[in-house]
Design a protein around this motif. Structure first.
Motif, PDB file in Angstrom:
ATOM      1  N   ASN A 191      23.278 -43.232 -18.047  1.00  0.00           N
ATOM      2  CA  ASN A 191      23.168 -42.320 -16.912  1.00  0.00           C
ATOM      3  C   ASN A 191      21.835 -42.461 -16.188  1.00  0.00           C
ATOM      4  O   ASN A 191      21.236 -41.474 -15.778  1.00  0.00           O
ATOM      5  CB  ASN A 191      23.355 -40.867 -17.357  1.00  0.00           C
TER       6      ASN A 191
ATOM      7  N   GLY B 254      36.654 -34.649 -27.129  1.00  0.00           N
ATOM      8  CA  GLY B 254      35.239 -34.831 -26.808  1.00  0.00           C
ATOM      9  C   GLY B 254      34.387 -35.177 -28.019  1.00  0.00           C
ATOM     10  O   GLY B 254      34.894 -35.287 -29.138  1.00  0.00           O
TER      11      GLY B 254
ATOM     12  N   ARG C 108      36.550 -24.954 -25.424  1.00  0.00           N
ATOM     13  CA  ARG C 108      36.883 -26.339 -25.095  1.00  0.00           C
ATOM     14  C   ARG C 108      38.066 -26.822 -25.951  1.00  0.00           C
ATOM     15  O   ARG C 108      38.972 -27.490 -25.471  1.00  0.00           O
ATOM     16  CB  ARG C 108      35.633 -27.194 -25.343  1.00  0.00           C
TER      17      ARG C 108
ATOM     18  N   GLU D 242      24.004 -35.307 -17.277  1.00  0.00           N
ATOM     19  CA  GLU D 242      25.034 -36.115 -16.644  1.00  0.00           C
ATOM     20  C   GLU D 242      25.986 -36.732 -17.655  1.00  0.00           C
ATOM     21  O   GLU D 242      26.915 -37.434 -17.283  1.00  0.00           O
ATOM     22  CB  GLU D 242      24.379 -37.222 -15.813  1.00  0.00           C
ATOM     23  N   GLY D 243      25.739 -36.488 -18.935  1.00  0.00           N
ATOM     24  CA  GLY D 243      26.621 -37.042 -19.956  1.00  0.00           C
ATOM     25  C   GLY D 243      27.924 -36.256 -20.017  1.00  0.00           C
ATOM     26  O   GLY D 243      28.093 -35.235 -19.350  1.00  0.00           O
ATOM     27  N   GLU D 244      28.834 -36.737 -20.834  1.00  0.00           N
ATOM     28  CA  GLU D 244      30.119 -36.062 -20.999  1.00  0.00           C
ATOM     29  C   GLU D 244      29.958 -34.787 -21.811  1.00  0.00           C
ATOM     30  O   GLU D 244      30.721 -33.844 -21.651  1.00  0.00           O
ATOM     31  CB  GLU D 244      31.078 -36.982 -21.761  1.00  0.00           C
ATOM     32  N   ARG D 245      28.963 -34.789 -22.703  1.00  0.00           N
ATOM     33  CA  ARG D 245      28.842 -33.725 -23.693  1.00  0.00           C
ATOM     34  C   ARG D 245      28.230 -32.476 -23.078  1.00  0.00           C
ATOM     35  O   ARG D 245      27.209 -32.538 -22.413  1.00  0.00           O
ATOM     36  CB  ARG D 245      27.959 -34.233 -24.833  1.00  0.00           C
TER      37      ARG D 245
ATOM     38  N   TRP E 179      28.098 -28.025 -27.062  1.00  0.00           N
ATOM     39  CA  TRP E 179      29.180 -28.629 -27.850  1.00  0.00           C
ATOM     40  C   TRP E 179      28.657 -28.966 -29.241  1.00  0.00           C
ATOM     41  O   TRP E 179      28.306 -30.110 -29.516  1.00  0.00           O
ATOM     42  CB  TRP E 179      29.691 -29.902 -27.194  1.00  0.00           C
TER      43      TRP E 179
END
Lengths: 441, 405
Positions: free
Chosen positions: A206, B117, B170, B206-209, B213
């Protein structure tokens, strides 16, 4: 004529000091910001091995059998053990080096210094000539050391200073975890930017790739020796199953090794590509691979693919140039005000026989002079800016210095920018109709 | 105030006015975007960790032989626990803002089809959730029987875990998570409690996580859970404890290497984690200040020139009855009009730049309320900048009109 214009310019600048100071300040601040970020970009996007980088290639095949969406997929950034050793032992390139990093504890048995945690690079002897690594004492290990798993090591100048006070430590012993290794070489201070040979995984980062600009490892050990010395401490790049013994990856379903090859000619590059494709096809036929995609990117291509320039640095450059743009508009406005205020003076010059071109040249000379003075200010401000960058908590902070080329670029940019800024007002000034102005006088 | 004469006067200075308009437009565009970037950095820094940061410290030891892991854990827990001011010491794999210690992809079914996830897993020995100060919102904290040894790999085969409220939503949107199970590979988790917050170790916006979580897996200490410790101390004593811990550890664990980089109090780890964000926000603030300064100077310079140029006209206007206030308001109106044109262009440019940034740097969309705020700032700046020259214009005496005609 130019001398005369310069003299006129100096007089004019002295006449209205506040306005002059405003213009010089605007140019200096804009140039300072732009040059600071440009210098950082210049360092971050530079070629770490100019002249050699086009012959160095990073080889990728795909040992990961997991299905992924999409028809076209990128092979993983690193190789599994079997593929890495197969490709390396084939010796199809001019030179080839395997690469894997791991952490371990090091002590110098003869000294009473406390133990250190170091990063060890497990690699093969070609690493040193391939990447033009400079030696201070001794040299690289031999190809025989690679195959015989010799307990030898090359250490960095930094570690040599720390453990041996900077003396020639070739022949002395270093304890790496529980193994004693003999030092065969000590490097000169070496700081490639980025630390290109371990760059991987940039597309998952990123934009946060500042970590690529860290320092090289402190100890370099023959590949197979290192796997034995630090068994149980190796980290995978990615896995498609849990490794049965954590840190021991030789038979694990994981990618964790990089392979660099040196290929001296286009023919060799083509041949190596073919070799990689052939290997992947063969492994697929054997059922070990599911995907036959391969990649062979050259050094700069690999850095580019990994977006090696951190996003923050790129964002700052955009910002700085937007800022320079504002300073430029500002200067154009002020110059316009200044020149039009002297319409009477230009009218007199025109009436006495000066051509439009002469008036234009006079105005541009004045703008250039402002640009030059602004450039000096901009140079000082960019030194300040780089000092601020060096105080930032980023791994590349220590690299931020102005070199000769960038120094001259500072002045060139300042003068070009201000001449551009001066062109429009100068054009307006040169169009002043002499008769109208004389009537007012 | 009539606008028409102001506009027709501006027609005489089209080029100069256009330059100021462009400068204002660019300033407006950069101001909105930079302001938005600053705000997003600052809001990222507000991350709620869910633990009692001011009472906690983290210590990481490296380089020890995995075979002595149990012995090392016992020595460290006893040795650090005996220090004055220390309330408890636990073996934990990592802490919020500490090193990334375990991210595992999880699925709702054993077959691994319903992927949900990649949360981060916290492993800790008995009493760790209480020491962290986790706030339970449903279910119960793990009891002594829930802490299990790791036999193979990194995790117990089946465990009773705590998850955060956010991650529960989630996994099972709108449902009660208690008693439900999920999987990572062959390892099963059963939810026994839901906590308010427990942030991930290294949060990447900006990560998925997501920031929350996380899963807490009760584990007995021993390989691979060794060498990383949570110290809970009196907040006043924490800094002293962390300093003295180094000497204590050099004595009780001479075989291990103290990791100076990772071992620190949570407030320090937090500050270090956000150091780049803070530096970038500071830089952006600096740019905005310099930018507004340069713009203001530009306005001052150009208006001063106009005032000087129009001295005679001002004198005439004053002579035929205009008050000082009229002259002052004339220049203020003129500036307001110019800035307004600039803002109209600037709003368009701000949106364009934001779209570009979204494409190149993946920043989020600029919220629309930044635009009026930026516009207001520039109107204010313009009025402040014009005040000096306008007052000088208002001070022009009517007698000027009678000279030089």
């Amino acid at each position: 004529m130019f001398g005369y214009y310069l003299d006129l310019a100096l007089r004019s600048l002295r006449r209205n000091r506040v306005l002059t100071a405003l213009m010089v300040l605007a140019i200096a601040v804009g140039i300072g910001a732009a040059m600071t970020t440009l210098t950082v970009m210049h360092i971050l996007s530079g070629n770490p091995l100019p002249g050699r980088s086009a012959q160095l290639f990073y080889a990728q095949v795909d040992g990961d059998p997991m299905p992924h969406g999409g028809n076209h997929r990128e092979p993983p950034d690193m190789l599994d053990y079997q593929s890495a050793t197969d490709l390396w032992t084939a010796h199809r390139a001019d030179r080839q080096a395997l690469i894997v990093d791991s952490q371990l504890k090091a002590t110098a048995p003869q000294s009473n210094k406390p133990a250190l945690m170091l990063t060890m690079l497990a690699t093969t002897t070609d690493f040193f000539p391939m990447f033009a690594v400079p030696f201070q004492y001794g040299g690289a290990w031999t190809a025989q050391d690679d195959t015989q798993r010799a307990r030898v090591a090359v250490i960095s100048a930094n570690l040599n200073d720390k453990l041996f006070g900077g003396e020639n430590s070739v022949g002395r012993t270093l304890r790496l975890r529980d193994s004693d290794v003999r030092i065969v070489g000590v490097l000169k201070p070496w700081r490639p930017a980025p630390q290109f040979y371990t760059v991987a995984g940039g597309r998952f980062a990123n934009g946060d790739t500042a970590g690529y600009f860290g320092r090289p490892e402190d100890v370099f050990v023959p590949f197979r020796s290192a796997l034995e010395i630090n068994d149980g401490a190796f980290q995978p790049f990615n896995c498609w199953g849990q490794p049965s013994a954590p840190g021991h990856l030789q038979n694990a379903p994981c990618n964790w090794i990089g392979l660099w090859v040196e290929l001296g000619s286009h023919a060799k590059v083509a041949a190596y590509r073919e070799f990689l494709d052939h290997y992947a096809q063969q492994q697929k036929a054997l059922g070990r691979f599911q995907h036959a995609e391969t990649r062979l990117r050259d050094l700069m291509g690999w850095l580019d693919f990994n977006h090696a320039v951190p996003r923050n640095a790129r964002l700052q450059t955009w910002l700085a140039f937007a800022f320079l743009g504002i300073c430029l508009f500002n200067t154009v406005g002020l110059l316009l005000a200044k020149f039009l205020r002297r319409a009477g003076e230009f009218g007199v010059r025109r009436a006495l026989g000066a051509s439009r071109r002469a008036v234009f040249a006079q105005c541009v000379a004045e703008a250039a002079l402002i640009g030059f003075i602004g450039g000096v200010g901009g140079w000082l401000l960019s030194l300040l800016g780089l000092w601020l960058v060096r105080r930032q908590p980023t791994p590349y902070a220590d690299l931020a210095h102005l070199d000769g080329g960038m120094f001259f670029l500072t002045f060139a940019l300042a003068v070009v920018v201000s001449v551009l800024a001066g062109a429009l007002p100068a054009l307006r000034a040169s169009r002043v109709p002499p008769a109208l102005q004389l009537k007012v006088l | 105030m009539q606008i028409k004469p102001v506009l027709s006067a501006l027609q005489k200075h089209r080029l100069a006015a256009l330059l100021i308009v462009l400068e204002i437009a660019l300033a407006c565009a950069v101001l909105c975007n930079a302001g938005f970037l600053i705000a997003s950095r600052l809001s990222a820094m507000q991350l709620v960790s869910g633990v009692d940061e001011s009472s906690l410290g983290f210590i990481q030891l490296e380089g020890f032989d995995p075979k002595v892991a149990n012995d090392l854990n016992a020595r460290v827990v006893a040795g650090l626990g005996a220090m004055p001011g220390v309330q408890s010491v636990h073996v934990i794999n990592s802490v919020p803002f500490g090193p990334q210690a375990g991210a595992f992809g999880v699925t709702l079914d054993q077959a691994g089809k319903q992927f949900r996830g990649v949360p981060e897993l916290y492993l800790g020995d008995p009493g760790t959730p209480e020491a962290l100060g986790l706030k339970l919102v449903a279910g119960r904290m793990p009891g002594a029987q829930d802490y299990q040894s790791v036999v193979e790999g990194y995790l117990p085969a089946s465990s009773n875990v705590l998850i955060t409220r956010t991650f529960a939503q989630r996994l099972w949107p709108g449902e009660d998570a208690l008693g439900k199970t999920f999987w990572t590979g062959k390892n099963q988790f059963r939810v026994i409690g839901v906590v308010a917050n427990l942030s991930v170790q290294q949060y990447d916006e900006e990560g998925e996580r997501g920031a929350q979580w996380t899963v807490f897996v009760p584990t007995k200490s021993g390989p691979p859970l060794a060498g990383t410790y949570l110290i809970r101390a009196d907040p006043q004593a924490l800094d002293r404890v962390m300093v003295e811990a180094r000497t204590v550890l050099a004595r009780i664990a001479p075989d291990a290497v103290f990791d100076h980089q990772q071992s620190d109090t949570l407030p320090v780890l937090r500050e270090r984690f956000f150091a780049t964000d803070r530096a970038m926000a500071g830089l952006l603030v600096g740019v905005i200040v310099a930018l507004l300064g340069v713009t203001a100077l530009g306005i001052v310079g150009l208006t001063s020139f106009w005032v000087a140029q129009r001295r005679k006209q001002i004198g005439i206007r004053r002579a035929i009855g205009a008050t000082r206030g009229d002259i002052l308001r004339y220049f203020q109106t003129e500036n307001f009009l110019i800035v307004s044109f600039g803002i109209v262009l600037g709003v368009v440019a701000a949106i364009a730049i934001n779209l570009l940034l979204m494409k190149v740097f993946e920043v989020p969309r600029l919220p629309l309320h930044y635009l009026p705020i930026g516009a207001l700032a520039l109107w204010l700046l313009g009025q402040l900048a014009v005040l000096g020259p306008a007052l000088r214009a208002a001070a022009v005496p009517p007698v000027v009109a009678t000279r030089n005609v």
